[in-house]
Enzyme design. Structure first.
Site, short mmCIF file in Angstrom:
data_model
loop_
_atom_site.label_atom_id
_atom_site.label_comp_id
_atom_site.label_asym_id
_atom_site.label_seq_id
_atom_site.Cartn_x
_atom_site.Cartn_y
_atom_site.Cartn_z
N SER A 128 0.95 -1.30 0.00
CA SER A 128 0.19 -0.12 -0.04
C SER A 128 1.00 1.53 -0.54
O SER A 128 2.16 1.14 0.55
CB SER A 128 -0.83 -0.18 1.11
OG SER A 128 -1.45 1.38 1.61
N TYR A 153 -2.46 -0.56 9.77
CA TYR A 153 -2.95 -0.95 9.10
C TYR A 153 -1.09 -0.63 8.08
O TYR A 153 -1.05 -1.75 6.98
CB TYR A 153 -4.00 -0.22 8.22
CG TYR A 153 -4.10 -0.69 6.83
CD1 TYR A 153 -4.32 -1.73 6.15
CD2 TYR A 153 -4.00 -0.25 5.41
CE1 TYR A 153 -4.04 -2.95 4.52
CE2 TYR A 153 -3.56 -0.06 3.96
CZ TYR A 153 -3.89 -0.97 4.10
OH TYR A 153 -4.15 -1.61 2.44
#
Length: 344
Positions: A128, A153
């Site tokens: 990501s 995350y």
């Protein structure tokens, strides 16, 4: 390569990747637990489309289920693995941290171990843009160190990259990490901004815009993302003999390991994004401005040069093209009415 294991095959990117691989004559083993992080019926609809292909096989199981993961590798022996299943969402990681470690760390370990035990010619996995965290130099480059994540995350995604390198070093497993930048398009995730904005604007309800809209994102249309993935699958990294430990480039290694940004390379102001969405729907948004949220990044902007050089990647879809395509899908899929007319 012919057989591809796609984890998260009922998810947004996984669905599109599986569909494209099937369209090109390959076979897909889909792996997904169809959890309720967002509307499971949308996942079921994606899955139903994939199941129309004779080349698709589906396994309903969680990443944390090591036995199920090993059984899939034992039964199907996939040529390559596209690992996209994960617990997603920056803000949700503030509320349910254990779910992120279970899925994104333990689950990824199970994938790595299965690749080691049963063999695979290439493991590609979703990382990501969030891993860049506190970095402020733009555009984000894979050659920059990314060691200051702003959310759990992001930390789990960075952990995946580090775990992948250790397995590439120890067991010579070719691994490629894909740092996705704000992906949007038809069949998108309901927790993403474009989906929630569209739903609210169509319903005449206000949208919440953080940091007074003073954010930029590298919005990337799903077709461009999939084109990059498909081109990379047969391009397993071999290891860079010129890599030096005294001046390490984090994007490559002496081991068969690679990291790529996969974005549009074109940062867009959030308010402009909303303006294009308003024109696509034909209705103005009611906007509530809120302060910056913990874990959010002010700006994301991808340097995609490594992907361009390796597979001639060239993202082509502007938001002026991509957003209307999403709106058309959304109105059709949900049978939404605007005014007194049904939109088909």
């Amino acid at each position: 390569m012919k057989s591809l294991l796609v984890t998260g095959s009922a998810g947004f990117i996984g669905f599109h990747a599986a569909r494209r691989w099937l369209a090109e004559g390959g076979t897909v083993i889909g792996y997904d637990n169809l959890n309720d992080y967002y509307d499971p019926s949308l996942k079921q609809s994606r899955l139903k489309l994939l199941q129309e292909s004779t080349g698709f096989t589906f396994v309903n199981a969680a990443l944390e289920d090591r036995g199920a993961m090993n059984a899939v590798f034992e039964a199907y022996k996939p040529d390559a693995v596209l690992h996209l299943a994960a617990q997603a969402g920056v803000r949700h990681s503030l509320l349910s941290p254990h779910a992120y470690v279970d899925s994104n760390v333990t689950g990824f370990l199970n994938v790595l171990e299965a690749c080691r035990s049963y063999g695979t010619s290439h493991l590609l996995y979703g990382s990501s843009s969030s891993v860049y965290g506190a970095n402020t130099a733009m555009p984000f480059s894979v050659s920059d160190h990314a060691d200051h994540p702003l959310s759990l995350y992001a930390a789990t995604k960075k952990a995946n990259e580090l775990m992948a390198h250790s397995y590439s070093h120890l067991f010579q497993i070719p691994t490629t990490g894909l740092r996705f930048f704000t992906v949007y398009g038809p069949w998108g995730r309901p927790d993403m901004a474009l989906f929630t904005f569209t739903k609210s604007i169509v319903a005449g309800e206000p949208i919440t815009v953080f940091n007074k809209g003073q954010m930029k994102r590298d919005f990337t249309y799903i077709d461009d993302i999939i084109e990059g993935i498909i081109r990379l699958i047969p391009q397993a990294p071999q290891g860079d003999k010129s890599w030096k430990g005294d001046h390490p480039n984090p994007a490559v290694s002496y081991a068969p390991y690679r990291i790529h940004n996969i974005g549009s390379g074109r940062p867009v102001e959030l308010m402009k994004y909303i303006e294009v969405l308003e024109r696509s729907i034909g209705r103005k948004a009611i906007i509530n401005l809120e302060k910056m949220q913990p874990g959010d990044m002010l700006e994301t902007y991808a340097d995609v040069e490594s992907l361009r050089q390796e597979v001639n990647y060239e993202p082509r879809t502007s938001i002026e093209e991509g957003i209307p395509r999403f709106v058309e899908w959304y109105l059709s899929y949900y049978g939404v009415q605007i005014g007194n007319e049904a939109v088909r």
